[in-house]
Motif scaffolding. Structure first.
Motif, PDB file in Angstrom:
ATOM      1  N   SER A 136      82.399 -58.037  38.075  1.00  0.00           N
ATOM      2  CA  SER A 136      81.296 -57.175  37.624  1.00  0.00           C
ATOM      3  C   SER A 136      80.576 -56.467  38.773  1.00  0.00           C
ATOM      4  O   SER A 136      79.766 -55.561  38.532  1.00  0.00           O
ATOM      5  N   ARG A 137      80.881 -56.818  40.013  1.00  0.00           N
ATOM      6  CA  ARG A 137      80.244 -56.190  41.170  1.00  0.00           C
ATOM      7  C   ARG A 137      80.842 -54.812  41.485  1.00  0.00           C
ATOM      8  O   ARG A 137      80.298 -54.071  42.307  1.00  0.00           O
ATOM      9  N   ILE A 138      81.906 -54.429  40.825  1.00  0.00           N
ATOM     10  CA  ILE A 138      82.606 -53.191  41.154  1.00  0.00           C
ATOM     11  C   ILE A 138      81.726 -51.968  40.884  1.00  0.00           C
ATOM     12  O   ILE A 138      80.939 -51.943  39.938  1.00  0.00           O
ATOM     13  N   THR A 139      81.859 -50.959  41.726  1.00  0.00           N
ATOM     14  CA  THR A 139      81.109 -49.701  41.599  1.00  0.00           C
ATOM     15  C   THR A 139      82.049 -48.516  41.757  1.00  0.00           C
ATOM     16  O   THR A 139      83.149 -48.640  42.300  1.00  0.00           O
ATOM     17  N   ASP A 140      81.593 -47.355  41.268  1.00  0.00           N
ATOM     18  CA  ASP A 140      82.264 -46.080  41.546  1.00  0.00           C
ATOM     19  C   ASP A 140      81.585 -45.339  42.690  1.00  0.00           C
ATOM     20  O   ASP A 140      82.214 -44.534  43.379  1.00  0.00           O
ATOM     21  N   ALA A 141      80.293 -45.585  42.873  1.00  0.00           N
ATOM     22  CA  ALA A 141      79.528 -44.944  43.941  1.00  0.00           C
ATOM     23  C   ALA A 141      78.289 -45.784  44.232  1.00  0.00           C
ATOM     24  O   ALA A 141      77.847 -46.575  43.386  1.00  0.00           O
ATOM     25  N   VAL A 142      77.714 -45.578  45.434  1.00  0.00           N
ATOM     26  CA  VAL A 142      76.558 -46.363  45.879  1.00  0.00           C
ATOM     27  C   VAL A 142      75.595 -45.442  46.630  1.00  0.00           C
ATOM     28  O   VAL A 142      76.031 -44.561  47.401  1.00  0.00           O
ATOM     29  N   TRP A 143      74.318 -45.650  46.413  1.00  0.00           N
ATOM     30  CA  TRP A 143      73.291 -44.954  47.189  1.00  0.00           C
ATOM     31  C   TRP A 143      73.100 -45.693  48.513  1.00  0.00           C
ATOM     32  O   TRP A 143      72.784 -46.893  48.533  1.00  0.00           O
TER      33      TRP A 143
END
Length: 394
Positions: free
Chosen positions: A290-297
């Protein structure tokens, strides 16, 4: 004279009553062909009465006992309010209708199932599409996905295996070579957007994903190279917090090969696939943590998350009725900040017995390891899952 009169009377009576008696006799009905076999598309098709459409009806019943994560605590067995096991049963219905036209075969296909898991019941459609020659429109497997496992993969997956709405066109070059272009719904390919240690979701849909594929399928096996473009579209909370208003372009590329071989009682096959993603993490796996991202600030701008993924497996027909499957994958995540970086890898194996045609029985064991970056503040963990399945297809 009286003798002649009597004979005349008898003849008259016979001629008068003869037709009426004939009309009263039962007449054999014309034979009616209620079901005509259709062999144009393989076995078990028949013509729908009064049409030239061929229909195949199939079914499947599956029941399985699923032992939830019993790996490192906190697991499904360490939390008193979590289910330690799931008992799941499904009933599938498949409908396949085909008609030959001057532009190619017109096909409609439906796959649906009803499900009961512990006390919860549900209903779902896995496939519902129209296919006309090389054109396909509706719900079915993503064209990007290639290797989707040999095992049950009942509880976790290493690969990408997604059914979604789409419109696609496939051109066959001949000798097993083909090319596909497609537009696919973006919704099921959305990972989270990372912000200040937490995660947010996407905004509303705007642009579907674009897919391109080149493939080959021949006697030795099959292979595929594929690419995807994906819109990264943060929601209004993210934009309001960061002051941003723009979206990002994500993409994914991959290649896979599957080779069939002999040497065993029932043959075997081996598969390997690699995928690289940039802002399109869901193309690397549908079994992400669930920690997966497509982008991060990162404090100044939105940075897309990059992943690389390698997965594959081997299937061995040990005997005419026993099959062994082993598969696994490794996934590396490089996000916009190290707090969202992690790696995960998994191994799955099952042993399947088919004592009679259409009936399979067997256990499956799955292991998944997740290593978070130190900056995340999360503890590394591992997970274990077990499943025992019985399934009848007809």
């Amino acid at each position: 004279m009286s003798r002649l009169v009597a004979l005349g009377l008898l003849a008259g009576i016979a001629s008068a009553t003869g037709p009426a008696n004939a009309a009263d006799l039962p007449v054999a009905p014309e034979p009616i062909d209620y079901v005509r076999i259709c062999d144009a598309y393989g076995s078990r098709f028949y013509y729908i009465p009064g049409t030239e459409t061929c229909l195949r009806v199939r079914g499947r019943v599956r029941t399985e006992f699923r032992v939830r994560n019993f790996g490192e605590a906190e697991n499904s067995w360490g939390n008193r309010d979590s289910d330690g096991y799931q008992w799941r049963s499904r009933g599938y219905l498949y409908l396949d209708a085909r008609t030959q036209t001057e532009f190619g075969t017109l096909r409609g296909f439906i796959e649906m199932y009803m499900q009961q898991t512990n006390e919860s019941a549900g209903y779902s459609i896995d496939n519902a599409y129209i296919q006309w020659g090389g054109l396909l429109a509706g719900l079915t497997n993503s064209n990007f996905d290639f290797f989707t496992g040999y095992s049950f993969n009942a509880q976790v997956e290493s690969y990408s295996d997604q059914s979604l709405n789409q419109v696609a066109y496939t051109y066959a070059f001949g000798n097993g070579f083909n090319a596909t272009i497609a537009l696919e719904d973006r919704s099921d390919r959305e990972a989270s957007i990372g912000l200040n240690g937490g995660t947010l979701g996407y905004g509303g849909t705007r642009v579907p994903d674009a897919i391109g594929v080149l493939g080959v399928s021949q006697g030795w096996g099959e292979a595929q190279i594929m690419g995807a473009l994906h819109q990264v579209y943060p929601n209004s909370v993210y934009n309001g917090t960061t002051g941003g208003s723009e979206d990002e372009l994500g993409w994914a590329v991959g290649a896979g090969v599957e080779i069939e071989f002999g040497g065993f009682a029932n043959g075997g096959s081996i598969a390997l696939q690699g995928v690289y993603t940039d802002g399109a993490s869901a193309y690397g796996s549908t079994g992400w943590d669930s920690r997966i991202t497509d982008a991060v600030w990162d404090g100044n701008s939105t940075e897309t998350t990059k992943t690389w993924n390698v997965f594959g497996g081997v299937s061995l027909g040990l005997t005419e009725t026993v099959e062994l499957n082993v598969e696994g994958g490794y996934h590396n995540v490089d996000a916009g900040t190290s707090a969202y970086d992690f790696t995960q890898w998994s191994v799955t194996s099952n042993l399947v017995w088919e004592p009679v045609s259409g009936l399979i029985i067997g256990p499956e064991l799955q292991y998944r390891d997740i290593d978070y970056s130190a900056a995340s503040g999360l503890n590394d963990t591992y997970q274990l899952y077990g499943t025992f399945r019985m399934q009848r297809s007809f």
